[in-house]
Design an enzyme around this catalytic site. Structure first.
Site, short mmCIF file in Angstrom:
data_model
loop_
_atom_site.label_atom_id
_atom_site.label_comp_id
_atom_site.label_asym_id
_atom_site.label_seq_id
_atom_site.Cartn_x
_atom_site.Cartn_y
_atom_site.Cartn_z
N CYS A 111 -55.05 0.91 -20.25
CA CYS A 111 -55.06 0.87 -21.71
C CYS A 111 -54.47 2.15 -22.30
O CYS A 111 -55.19 3.03 -22.78
CB CYS A 111 -56.45 0.63 -22.28
N CYS A 134 -52.42 -4.42 -26.77
CA CYS A 134 -53.22 -3.22 -27.00
C CYS A 134 -53.71 -3.24 -28.44
O CYS A 134 -52.95 -2.95 -29.36
CB CYS A 134 -52.32 -1.99 -26.74
#
Ligand code: FAD
Length: 414
Positions: free
Chosen positions: A165, A340
């Site tokens: 991430c 994201c």
């Protein structure tokens, strides 16, 4: 004579987002398939919500479930750690010396967090205003510190890529900056990254520059955190190619640790020189051994390492593993999709979705650079449900697609 190793048609290494979803999906497709899943951890974590925990918007205990409750029915759970691979003998080596044979192998062991690579960090994490959303036990401390800060300096660091991430370091930054404004406290927030931009995809990076400006955040590019003095409340960075050292005081420090391939993969015949498990970036098949597949955070694929990527990779691995085992069916290909959800404030999200080479592929026909309340609701309420369903092999719909938008960055109100 040593005991004969047990053998399964398919062995899966790792019961994280990727391993559990592959196991459950394959069991749905072929209930008769003989599968063993090797996973030593007692708990599974929904890591994507740790950002929200650090922003005071999610309960930490809701991110954890017992591993045993998630192992699909009919799959043999081997509660042990894998120590190595013998691809010639088609066997996986366990830490206790046992071997498990396979006809096909899926490796989904995630990545390792290298806390020790930052001098002084391990000694002070969870105290002295030093925290990280990258650990279950620490994410609540992030919020405790942010909520308790009455002024001063807050630092947020990002390590060299690849990390899982890639947006998470700045998600923590914006949620904190938003909270400082809401609380009416004067805190100067700084963001440090070894990179040259706020995000790897320029389309989103330009929009994020506006978020940074909105909060008066000082962004420092080409900076790598190398040491932390918790009691002295200072952080030291190496800057630029000549690695000059600069030290900055802090009242709060949020650290995202350096990350690398798990050591047992790095040392194995499945890794390339980078240490990550070498797979074809489209078929997810090992480039070294055709009966082995890899997905999730542990591979060489140049996508953004996310659970969203796992969601897109699983159908590819399922199809290609069955093709390998049965000798029929079409080859499936992964397009590099990742997502994201960038929390630009408590209540709004910029939903960055993209594929290989930075191709912008939003699920919705709206400009994805605009932070929206609806995406916050999606992240907080809907995506967790989708995730727990995904682990059961129910992947839901996927309608991401390349779309074009005006070059000019739209008005951004985080
Ligand atoms: P993991 O889910 O980490 O699982 C790896 C598994 O392998 C673990 O269960 C581990 O115990 C096991 N394992 C390790 N070593 C061994 C061994 N030797 N033998 C056997 N098993 C082993 N993703 C998103 O899509 N959206 C987000 O908003 C998002 N935010 C994030 C925020 C944070 C703070 C973090 C930390 C992650 C975030 N992610 C997000 C990333 C996402 O959680 C990961 O990309 C995803 O979990 C990867 O799945 P995986 O199965 O590859 O690895």
């Amino acid at each position: 004579m040593p005991a004969m190793p047990t053998r399964h048609t398919l062995v899966i290494v790792g019961g994280g987002a990727a391993g559990l979803t592959v196991a459950a999906s394959l069991k749905r497709a072929r209930p008769e398939l003989d599968i063993a899943l090797i996973e030593p951890a007692q708990f599974h974590y929904y890591q994507p919500a740790w950002t929200l925990v650090g922003g005071g918007s999610y309960r930490i205990d809701a991110t954890r479930r017992p591993m045993a409750s998630l192992i699909p029915k009919g799959v043999r759970h081997v509660a042990a750690a894998v120590a190595g691979f013998d691809p010639v003998a088609k066997q996986v080596l366990l830490a206790d010396g046992q071997r498990i044979g396979y006809q096909a192998l899926v490796v989904a062991a995630g990545l390792q967090l290298d806390w020790h690579k930052i001098e002084g960090l391990a000694d002070t994490l969870g105290t002295n205003g030093v925290s990280s959303n990258y650990r279950y036990d620490l994410a609540p401390y992030t919020w405790q510190c942010i909520e308790g800060l009455r002024g001063g300096t807050a630092l947020f660091t990002q390590p060299a890529m690849p990390i899982k991430c890639a947006g998470a370091p700045q998600k923590a930054l914006y949620l904190a900056a938003d909270q400082f404004r809401r609380a009416g406290v004067t805190v100067q927030s700084h963001f440090y990254t070894p990179g040259a931009a706020m995000f790897g995809v320029p389309f989103y990076a330009q929009a994020l520059d506006k978020v940074v400006a909105h909060y008066d955040i000082a962004a420092h590019f080409g900076h790598q955190l190398v040491a932390v003095d918790g009691p002295g409340r200072t952080a030291t960075f190496e800057v630029g190619p000549d690695k000059q050292r600069v030290t900055q005081g802090f009242d709060f420090l949020h650290v995202v640790p350096p990350q690398s391939a798990p050591e047992f993969i790095r040392q194995s015949p499945l890794a390339d020189a980078s240490g990550w498990m070498a797979v074809d970036k489209h078929t997810l098949q090992s480039t070294l051994h055709p009966d082995i597949f890899g997905l999730g955070d542990c591979t060489t694929t140049p996508n953004s390492k996310t659970a969203a990527a796992v969601r897109a990779q699983v159908p590819v691995v399922v199809a290609n593993v069955l093709r390998q085992l049965l000798g029929s069916g079409n080859e499936a290909r992964y397009d590099g999709y990742a997502s994201c959800p960038l929390t630009t404030s408590r209540g709004k999200i910029m939903l960055a979705e993209f594929c290989y080479d930075g191709v912008v592929t939003p699920s919705f026909p709206l400009d994805p650079r605009v932070p929206r309340r609806s995406y916050w609701a999606l992240k907080k309420h809907y995506l967790p449900q989708l995730y727990w369903q995904m682990l059961r092999g129910k992947l839901g719909l996927d309608w991401h697609a390349p779309r074009t938008f005006p070059a000019a960055v739209p008005a951004i109100t985080p």
